[in-house]
Design a protein around this motif. Sequence first.
Motif, PDB file in Angstrom:
ATOM      1  N   ILE A 231     -20.924 -38.277 -63.124  1.00  0.00           N
ATOM      2  CA  ILE A 231     -21.041 -36.948 -62.520  1.00  0.00           C
ATOM      3  C   ILE A 231     -20.408 -36.988 -61.137  1.00  0.00           C
ATOM      4  O   ILE A 231     -20.870 -37.715 -60.253  1.00  0.00           O
ATOM      5  CB  ILE A 231     -22.512 -36.497 -62.408  1.00  0.00           C
ATOM      6  CG1 ILE A 231     -23.194 -36.569 -63.778  1.00  0.00           C
ATOM      7  CG2 ILE A 231     -22.594 -35.103 -61.828  1.00  0.00           C
ATOM      8  CD1 ILE A 231     -22.599 -35.657 -64.806  1.00  0.00           C
ATOM      9  N   MET A 232     -19.351 -36.223 -60.948  1.00  0.00           N
ATOM     10  CA  MET A 232     -18.646 -36.200 -59.674  1.00  0.00           C
ATOM     11  C   MET A 232     -18.886 -34.861 -58.966  1.00  0.00           C
ATOM     12  O   MET A 232     -18.984 -33.815 -59.604  1.00  0.00           O
ATOM     13  CB  MET A 232     -17.140 -36.401 -59.887  1.00  0.00           C
ATOM     14  CG  MET A 232     -16.794 -37.655 -60.690  1.00  0.00           C
ATOM     15  SD  MET A 232     -17.349 -39.179 -59.888  1.00  0.00           S
ATOM     16  CE  MET A 232     -16.263 -39.201 -58.472  1.00  0.00           C
ATOM     17  N   ALA A 233     -18.980 -34.907 -57.676  1.00  0.00           N
ATOM     18  CA  ALA A 233     -19.213 -33.695 -56.891  1.00  0.00           C
ATOM     19  C   ALA A 233     -17.929 -32.879 -56.771  1.00  0.00           C
ATOM     20  O   ALA A 233     -16.837 -33.425 -56.622  1.00  0.00           O
ATOM     21  CB  ALA A 233     -19.733 -34.056 -55.509  1.00  0.00           C
ATOM     22  N   GLU A 234     -18.075 -31.545 -56.866  1.00  0.00           N
ATOM     23  CA  GLU A 234     -16.985 -30.623 -56.595  1.00  0.00           C
ATOM     24  C   GLU A 234     -17.394 -29.735 -55.427  1.00  0.00           C
ATOM     25  O   GLU A 234     -18.572 -29.429 -55.258  1.00  0.00           O
ATOM     26  CB  GLU A 234     -16.686 -29.760 -57.823  1.00  0.00           C
ATOM     27  CG  GLU A 234     -16.237 -30.554 -59.044  1.00  0.00           C
ATOM     28  CD  GLU A 234     -15.969 -29.638 -60.225  1.00  0.00           C
ATOM     29  OE1 GLU A 234     -14.847 -29.080 -60.295  1.00  0.00           O
ATOM     30  OE2 GLU A 234     -16.887 -29.470 -61.055  1.00  0.00           O
ATOM     31  N   GLU A 235     -16.424 -29.329 -54.641  1.00  0.00           N
ATOM     32  CA  GLU A 235     -16.725 -28.542 -53.452  1.00  0.00           C
ATOM     33  C   GLU A 235     -15.933 -27.240 -53.479  1.00  0.00           C
ATOM     34  O   GLU A 235     -14.730 -27.234 -53.730  1.00  0.00           O
ATOM     35  CB  GLU A 235     -16.406 -29.344 -52.183  1.00  0.00           C
ATOM     36  CG  GLU A 235     -16.914 -28.702 -50.916  1.00  0.00           C
ATOM     37  CD  GLU A 235     -16.924 -29.668 -49.736  1.00  0.00           C
ATOM     38  OE1 GLU A 235     -17.071 -29.199 -48.598  1.00  0.00           O
ATOM     39  OE2 GLU A 235     -16.789 -30.885 -49.956  1.00  0.00           O
ATOM     40  N   PHE A 236     -16.632 -26.128 -53.218  1.00  0.00           N
ATOM     41  CA  PHE A 236     -16.017 -24.807 -53.265  1.00  0.00           C
ATOM     42  C   PHE A 236     -16.366 -24.039 -51.992  1.00  0.00           C
ATOM     43  O   PHE A 236     -17.527 -24.013 -51.576  1.00  0.00           O
ATOM     44  CB  PHE A 236     -16.526 -24.016 -54.478  1.00  0.00           C
ATOM     45  CG  PHE A 236     -16.396 -24.739 -55.791  1.00  0.00           C
ATOM     46  CD1 PHE A 236     -15.218 -24.683 -56.516  1.00  0.00           C
ATOM     47  CD2 PHE A 236     -17.450 -25.496 -56.281  1.00  0.00           C
ATOM     48  CE1 PHE A 236     -15.092 -25.351 -57.724  1.00  0.00           C
ATOM     49  CE2 PHE A 236     -17.338 -26.173 -57.486  1.00  0.00           C
ATOM     50  CZ  PHE A 236     -16.156 -26.104 -58.207  1.00  0.00           C
ATOM     51  N   ALA A 237     -15.357 -23.401 -51.386  1.00  0.00           N
ATOM     52  CA  ALA A 237     -15.616 -22.560 -50.218  1.00  0.00           C
ATOM     53  C   ALA A 237     -16.498 -21.395 -50.629  1.00  0.00           C
ATOM     54  O   ALA A 237     -16.333 -20.808 -51.704  1.00  0.00           O
ATOM     55  CB  ALA A 237     -14.304 -22.059 -49.629  1.00  0.00           C
ATOM     56  N   LEU A 238     -17.453 -21.040 -49.774  1.00  0.00           N
ATOM     57  CA  LEU A 238     -18.410 -19.990 -50.096  1.00  0.00           C
ATOM     58  C   LEU A 238     -17.921 -18.656 -49.558  1.00  0.00           C
ATOM     59  O   LEU A 238     -17.724 -18.487 -48.355  1.00  0.00           O
ATOM     60  CB  LEU A 238     -19.772 -20.318 -49.490  1.00  0.00           C
ATOM     61  CG  LEU A 238     -20.882 -19.293 -49.711  1.00  0.00           C
ATOM     62  CD1 LEU A 238     -21.259 -19.227 -51.181  1.00  0.00           C
ATOM     63  CD2 LEU A 238     -22.103 -19.635 -48.870  1.00  0.00           C
ATOM     64  N   GLY A 239     -17.732 -17.692 -50.460  1.00  0.00           N
ATOM     65  CA  GLY A 239     -17.348 -16.349 -50.050  1.00  0.00           C
ATOM     66  C   GLY A 239     -16.049 -16.333 -49.273  1.00  0.00           C
ATOM     67  O   GLY A 239     -15.130 -17.118 -49.526  1.00  0.00           O
TER      68      GLY A 239
END
Length: 271
Positions: A231-239
């Motif tokens: 399980i690898m972390a993904e990062e997404f900008a919020l709004g």
Amino acid sequence: MNPVNRCIPLCLLSTLVALSGFAEQSRTISGTFPSRVEISIVPPEGTNAWSVEEVLTGEGVSVDLSGEGIFDEENGKAKWGPFLDDAPRVLSYHLTGPAGEVALDGIVSFDGTDEPVDTMDVVILPDPQTNFSGWRYLTLPGELLHTLGAHPLSDVNLDGFNLLQEYAFGLLVPEIQDGPVIIAVPGSSANPPDCNISYYRNRFAEDLVFTLHRHDPVNGWLPLDFESIGIMAEEFALGDTEKVSEVVFAGTPLTEVEGTFLQVQARLVEP
């Protein structure tokens, strides 16, 4: 002997005596944002008047001086005196401003004779977006910087999260309403599903390290090793803010976390 000529050696002797004392001056710098600068001056014994001028080379610099000083913002100079005695003093100021270098170069004048204040120093002011000290200074009202309210663990706005948590998880962004950590469990309890675990983070904070922990009844809080199960972390900008991102561990087996307490640790480190 001519009375005038007889006076010359005596006047010269008096001058030499007045200059026989030694001055001591030094500058010390502590803290990051705001940086505290202290100038320690010990005038020569017998000094009648002395003053200090500190030149600060840097754009947009703001200076909060100790009570006896003034700041000439137009010329970038901090000034103290004149002091009409030979008493030692420690002069101080707090220095803030945009990220970058600020050069400090000072002169102290004893009865009209100028001497340098130590050597020229350079202060590096951090980017408030990437440094907790800078963020705290710009976020809090000025008077709180010198009170308990400026402590990292103080909850200034009484929302249940302390200052370090506000900074770490971007909790001042309106899109975040339910706290920093989210656990989403899709599916039904009849068929144990996978879950999505996520947390928010200040995506510009270079002085933070984030770690997801699970509570073990015997050993306490232990880091969750999701990579070992793929399980690898993904990062997404919020709004649209781009100041906060959501870190998502998608498809985590529920059996890995079921019945346990989870927490996200945000630890301050030197950038």
